[in-house]
Design an enzyme around this catalytic site. Sequence first.
Site, PDB file in Angstrom:
ATOM      1  N   HIS A 131      77.904   3.507  52.526  1.00 58.29           N
ATOM      2  CA  HIS A 131      76.442   3.476  52.359  1.00 58.29           C
ATOM      3  C   HIS A 131      75.833   4.876  52.219  1.00 58.29           C
ATOM      4  O   HIS A 131      74.667   4.994  51.847  1.00 58.29           O
ATOM      5  CB  HIS A 131      75.774   2.796  53.559  1.00 58.29           C
ATOM      6  CG  HIS A 131      76.086   1.336  53.698  1.00 58.29           C
ATOM      7  ND1 HIS A 131      75.875   0.434  52.679  1.00 58.29           N
ATOM      8  CD2 HIS A 131      76.591   0.615  54.743  1.00 58.29           C
ATOM      9  CE1 HIS A 131      76.244  -0.781  53.099  1.00 58.29           C
ATOM     10  NE2 HIS A 131      76.694  -0.696  54.334  1.00 58.29           N
ATOM     11  N   ASP A 168      83.986  -4.770  51.389  1.00 60.92           N
ATOM     12  CA  ASP A 168      83.123  -4.881  52.565  1.00 60.92           C
ATOM     13  C   ASP A 168      82.008  -5.888  52.251  1.00 60.92           C
ATOM     14  O   ASP A 168      81.596  -6.016  51.098  1.00 60.92           O
ATOM     15  CB  ASP A 168      82.517  -3.505  52.870  1.00 60.92           C
ATOM     16  CG  ASP A 168      81.752  -3.468  54.179  1.00 60.92           C
ATOM     17  OD1 ASP A 168      82.316  -2.989  55.182  1.00 60.92           O
ATOM     18  OD2 ASP A 168      80.578  -3.902  54.198  1.00 60.92           O
TER      19      ASP A 168
HETATM   20 ZN   LIG Z   1      79.855  -3.796  56.050  1.00 61.04          ZN
END
Ligand SMILES: [Zn+2]
Length: 354
Positions: A131, A168
């Site tokens: 992220h 993910d």
């Molecule tokens: Zn995650």
Amino acid sequence: MADSRGIMSTAYCYDPVEQEHTLYGHPENRERLKGTMELLEQQGLLARMTLVEATPVSMERLHRVHSSQYVDSVRRLAERGGGHLDPDTYVASRSYEAALMSAGGLVNLVAAVLQGEAVCGFNLMRPPGHHALTGRGMGFCIFNNVAIAAHYALAEGGVERVLIVDFDVHHGNGTQDTFWRDPSVLFFSTHQYPYYPGTGDWREIGAGEGKGTICNVPLRPGVGNEGYTRIFDELLWPLAERFRPQLILVSAGYDAHWQDPLAGMRLSLSGYAYLAQTLKAMADELCSGRLVFTLEGGYHLQALAYAVLNTLRVLLGDLTPEQGEVMDPLGPCLYGETPVDTLLLQLKGVHRLV
Ligand SMILES: [Zn+2]
């Protein structure tokens, strides 16, 4: 497995500094890798792999992805004893060192693979990275490990094309951002959608020279083994064959497991093992086996530990479609699956696979 020179073909990276990046009560805490490493040790896997030392990533390599202003701000926050980069993302007093080592460990593993010291590997380090943006940490991530490693392979490793697969359950927005206009990286992400961080629509495909080298697979909650299998077989395989990667990096998040407390997907440990087997077969066929995993999310501790264990058994050759059994104390999800037919059609269209 060792070759004739005694070199073990599967490598891993681990350094105990990751234990010092932790916050009590936060899901991304030190317990995650503690239990995983104990299971790997107990099952005798660590002894069969080459340990690649983690070293802090160099500033030159870090700055290919992150601004010096942001890097300095993380360092200063840690020096002051820690704090938060955003409401989700903490920095503890040793987090700056841990984050440098998490990225540096992955770079060292990739270097080992590119130099022929190992065929494949797994970076068992925290904090996760996918992220993290150029100038901002978010979503439990400080530095974008996989993006830093891909840039390293391209700039210093003699590699021209890197495939990054991110399974993910959250969209790897930082990785996408880094390579949005870069045709040398094919970024393929499966994720729950709409969900944190909000990006990853199927129409987001990159821009400029990089148009078409981002493939987002946004999934409604409830997709499980069958859906993921179809996505990997019908979408990822042909895209990878067309792209011809020289290295495959994997943002390995195990939070799409059906018992994960943060998300709503229905993959089981068998489903995750199938993803690892597919990626191994893909790397064997397309890039001499060069395949490096790095840990992202996964917040059910037992699911995480066994998913990593099964993945390493795949890399070591213990768990193939023909031999070995998936170690799965949690079993399959007993609810039905959300279908992916319409999404697959849309994606095959936008990526010109029909
Ligand atoms: Zn995650």
